[in-house]
Design an enzyme around this catalytic site. Structure first.
Site, PDB file in Angstrom:
ATOM      1  N   ASP A  43      -8.314  -4.479  -7.236  1.00 27.92           N
ATOM      2  CA  ASP A  43      -7.771  -3.518  -6.168  1.00 27.92           C
ATOM      3  C   ASP A  43      -7.716  -1.973  -6.919  1.00 27.92           C
ATOM      4  O   ASP A  43      -7.134  -1.837  -7.971  1.00 27.92           O
ATOM      5  CB  ASP A  43      -6.230  -3.859  -5.436  1.00 27.92           C
ATOM      6  CG  ASP A  43      -6.088  -2.804  -4.382  1.00 27.92           C
ATOM      7  OD1 ASP A  43      -6.802  -2.429  -3.775  1.00 27.92           O
ATOM      8  OD2 ASP A  43      -4.936  -3.103  -3.956  1.00 27.92           O
ATOM      9  N   SER A  76       0.933  -1.062  -0.048  1.00 27.14           N
ATOM     10  CA  SER A  76      -0.150  -0.055  -0.134  1.00 27.14           C
ATOM     11  C   SER A  76       0.910   1.215   0.032  1.00 27.14           C
ATOM     12  O   SER A  76       1.823   1.641  -0.842  1.00 27.14           O
ATOM     13  CB  SER A  76      -0.943  -0.049   1.174  1.00 27.14           C
ATOM     14  OG  SER A  76      -2.194   1.078   1.138  1.00 27.14           O
ATOM     15  N   HIS A  91      -7.586  -5.435  -1.111  1.00 26.34           N
ATOM     16  CA  HIS A  91      -6.380  -4.549  -0.857  1.00 26.34           C
ATOM     17  C   HIS A  91      -5.590  -5.218   0.036  1.00 26.34           C
ATOM     18  O   HIS A  91      -4.232  -4.975   0.330  1.00 26.34           O
ATOM     19  CB  HIS A  91      -6.788  -3.168  -0.562  1.00 26.34           C
ATOM     20  CG  HIS A  91      -5.478  -2.278  -0.360  1.00 26.34           C
ATOM     21  ND1 HIS A  91      -4.659  -1.933  -1.540  1.00 26.34           N
ATOM     22  CD2 HIS A  91      -4.970  -1.900   0.667  1.00 26.34           C
ATOM     23  CE1 HIS A  91      -3.745  -1.211  -0.893  1.00 26.34           C
ATOM     24  NE2 HIS A  91      -3.824  -1.127   0.318  1.00 26.34           N
TER      25      HIS A  91
END
Length: 511
Positions: A363, A300, A419
């Site tokens: 995602d 991320s 995610h």
């Protein structure tokens, strides 16, 4: 002797060691004794056979089965040794020397295991992070540096943490930083954002080099941090990264997170950039007589920091040793956003940084920022949009995974599930190439997916969000009261020679 009733045939089974047979919702291990063979022998025994003779047959079967198991274990050890020997021979290819050509489809087994290994080092940042706002240690690491991997049950990974990384929370990323609700806290302005680790001697021999690994923490659970992005490109040189090209730009929030500091705070007295660069100088000097690699990982927002720090290390030339040898720098990232513009991409690749980005096609984070002007737009259009502050381009090589290919996962549209890092590692374990059936290669436990999500199908009986601290860190005193346990003093570990290394970087005047 009287005939033996059918119920007596159960007795030999109860006397055998069948404890090794463990039921599991995701599969079963092999029995020490072949139950089908044994059952057949019992059922076909004549009623005049004695109980001792049946037990003797079963004992022979058990011994024979044990010999087969021992042989299988020896063969497994041999295969493991061959794989480890090969890993030391081909580590440069796995590190991206040839941009992973021919290794992704079909999926190279050693590359898969390496990606999962580094992914677990990134996951360790989440598992060790205290994100409970009711904890006075919120925003810190729950474990001391020297006990980091052991505390996470990862002592066997063969690395030791050489430094923790901190960042100041005085920048506009409120959904990334976590703060305690209590007035008395470990730090008012700092957050723990990752660590630097080095492979030990045995692991270095297995890997074929001494590996310096940097793991950056990303966002803990939710995706609100995306809205924090100003979606505004900024020249890297504006924050004193020595880039000769003023058109090389990155997202301003990432750059500020990486370079900002708070001189009043002992944890972020030095910026994350200064902490990383001085530690790389120290470690490269310490192991200057060895084969080295620098491997950076993150998930991320941590993926963006991984790419930015890899660029910085090579732009400043810290991966070039005194004898002229170049230490390869690679990024193995998971579910990361775009970081900079096309000039940043070109500059990064010209410096020799290798980037492999693992993404889930469902995602939303890898599609941000740069929703309208990105690498998928026609080159002519991108050329015209090059000067715009919201024109972005992904870097490196992309490995696309699809959570809908896994029979273990719910067909959900929850963006948080898509995610999730543990879900990415699960998908990696089952990925063998485009069009190939999803089969778990290492048997990595799918229950890990639900550690911080509700993604596994319900019939596997794994509760969602199951990972949590015992009693939320509360302990009972001798007088019977419950209090929040004190933790060992958190190690900010700024080395004594940091000013010497800052002087080498031309940054000593800032302190």
């Amino acid at each position: 002797m009287a005939a033996i009733s059918l119920s007596c045939t159960v007795l030999p089974f109860t006397n055998l060691n069948l404890s090794a047979y463990k039921s599991h919702p995701f599969g079963t291990s092999k029995l020490n004794v072949s139950t089908s063979t044994v059952a057949a022998k019992v059922l076909h025994s004549k009623t005049t056979d004695s109980l001792p003779s049946i037990i003797t047959e079963l004992e022979k079967e058990r011994v024979h089965s044990k010999e087969e198991n021992d042989q299988n274990e020896r063969e497994t050890d041999t295969t493991t040794y061959e794989n480890e020997r090969r890993l030391s021979d081909v580590w440069r290819e796995l590190h991206g020397q040839d941009d992973w050509v021919g290794l992704l489809d079909p999926m190279d087994p050693l590359l898969r295991s390496e990606l999962i290994r580094y992914g677990e080092m990134a996951q360790a940042c989440y598992d060790a992070f205290d994100f409970d706002p009711f904890s006075k240690y919120c925003g810190s690491c729950r474990f001391t540096r020297h006990a980091f991997f052991e505390s996470l049950g990862m002592a066997q990974n063969g690395y030791h943490v050489s430094r923790y990384l901190f960042a100041t929370s005085n920048i506009n990323l409120p959904n990334f930083f976590k703060k305690s609700r209590w007035p008395k806290v470990w730090s008012k302005n700092a957050n723990w954002i990752g660590y630097v680790a080095v492979s030990d001697d045995d692991t270095s021999a297995r890997l074929g080099r001494r590996d310096i690994s940097i793991a950056w923490r990303g966002t803990v659970t939710r995706l609100e941090w995306i809205v924090d992005l100003m979606d505004f490109l900024k020249p890297v040189s504006a924050n004193r990264i020595p880039c000769p090209d003023q058109t090389v730009k990155v997202e301003s929030g990432f750059l500020d997170l990486y370079t900002d500091k708070d001189v009043t705070c002992r944890f972020c007295h030095y910026s994350a950039r200064e902490q990383i660069l001085t530690e790389i100088i120290r470690l490269v000097e310490k192991y200057s007589d060895e084969e080295l690699s620098i491997t950076i990982t993150g998930h991320s927002l941590g993926s963006a920091l991984a790419i930015l720090s890899a660029y910085d290390i090579t732009e400043t030339g810290l991966n070039v040793m005194s004898d002229g040898r170049v230490v390869p720098v690679s990024v193995l990232s998971f579910s990361g956003p775009r970081v900079g513009n096309v000039r940043f991409k070109e500059r990064l690749e010209s410096l020799g940084v290798k980037v492999l980005r693992v993404v889930n096609v469902h995602d939303v984070v890898p599609k941000s920022p740069g929703l309208f002007f990105n690498e998928h737009v026609a080159p002519r259009v991108m050329k015209l949009a090059e000067g715009l502050p919201w024109s972005y381009s992904h870097v490196g090589v992309e490995l696309k995974l699809d959570h809908k290919n896994s029979p273990f996962l719910k067909p959900t549209n929850d963006p948080g599930c898509a995610h999730n890092l543990e879900a990415h590692l699960h998908l990696l374990d089952g990925y063998h190439g485009k069009g190939h059936r999803f089969v778990l290669a290492s048997g990595r436990d799918p229950a890990l997916v639900n550690k911080a999500s509700d993604f596994l199908k319900d019939h596997y009986l794994v509760p969602p969000y199951w990972r949590q601290d015992h009693n939320k860190g509360m302990v009972r005193c001798k007088d019977g009261r419950w209090i929040q346990a004190e933790r060992p003093k958190l190690d900010n570990h700024h080395p004594e020679d940091i000013h010497h290394h800052l002087k080498q970087l031309g940054l000593a005047s800032d302190h």
